[in-house]
Design a protein around this motif. Structure first.
Motif, short mmCIF file in Angstrom:
data_model
loop_
_atom_site.label_atom_id
_atom_site.label_comp_id
_atom_site.label_asym_id
_atom_site.label_seq_id
_atom_site.Cartn_x
_atom_site.Cartn_y
_atom_site.Cartn_z
N UNK A 14 0.82 -1.22 0.00
CA UNK A 14 0.00 0.00 0.00
C UNK A 14 0.86 1.27 0.00
N UNK A 15 0.35 2.29 -0.67
CA UNK A 15 1.09 3.54 -0.82
C UNK A 15 1.56 4.15 0.49
N UNK A 16 0.72 4.20 1.53
CA UNK A 16 1.20 4.78 2.79
C UNK A 16 2.41 4.02 3.36
N UNK A 17 2.44 2.70 3.17
CA UNK A 17 3.57 1.91 3.66
C UNK A 17 4.81 2.21 2.83
N UNK A 18 4.65 2.25 1.50
CA UNK A 18 5.79 2.58 0.61
C UNK A 18 6.36 3.95 0.95
N UNK A 19 5.49 4.92 1.17
CA UNK A 19 5.96 6.27 1.50
C UNK A 19 6.68 6.29 2.85
N UNK A 20 6.13 5.58 3.83
CA UNK A 20 6.73 5.54 5.16
C UNK A 20 8.13 4.91 5.12
N UNK A 21 8.28 3.85 4.33
CA UNK A 21 9.57 3.15 4.24
C UNK A 21 10.51 3.75 3.21
N UNK A 22 9.99 4.65 2.37
CA UNK A 22 10.83 5.24 1.32
C UNK A 22 11.07 4.26 0.18
N UNK A 23 10.10 3.42 -0.09
CA UNK A 23 10.24 2.41 -1.14
C UNK A 23 9.77 3.01 -2.46
N UNK A 24 10.63 2.90 -3.47
CA UNK A 24 10.31 3.39 -4.82
C UNK A 24 10.55 2.23 -5.80
#
Length: 76
Positions: A14-24
Motif C-alpha cells: 500500500x502507498x502509505x507503507x511505501x511512503x513511510x519506508x521510502x520504497x520506490x
C-alpha cells in the motif's frame, strides 16, 4: 490495511507503507521474522557492488591525447 495475493504470490504494498519506508520502483525489501513471530518488512539500504563496467574504468591508463588521436586518424 489489507491487500490481495496474486496467483504468482505477489502483493501490492500500500502507498502509505511505501511512503513511510521510502520504497520506490527498483527498491529492495527484506522480510524477516521478529522474535514475537510477526513478519517485518524493511527497505534494504543496499551498498551496491559496482557494475562490471564500472570496475574497468581507468585500468588502461591515461591513453593518447585528443591531438594524438587526430594525428593517428588523419595519418599524420
Amino acid at each position: 490495511m489489507a491487500t490481495t495475493v496474486t496467483s504468482k504470490g505477489q502483493v501490492t504494498i500500500p502507498k502509505p507503507v511505501r511512503e513511510h519506508l521510502g520504497i520506490a520502483p527498483g527498491s529492495q525489501v527484506e522480510f524477516r521474522r521478529a522474535t514475537d513471530g510477526s513478519i517485518v518488512i524493511e527497505k534494504v539500504e543496499a551498498t551496491r557492488e559496482p557494475s562490471r563496467l564500472a570496475k574497468l574504468v581507468g585500468i588502461s591508463g591515461p591513453g593518447p591525447s585528443t591531438d594524438e588521436i587526430m594525428a593517428i586518424t588523419r595519418g599524420d
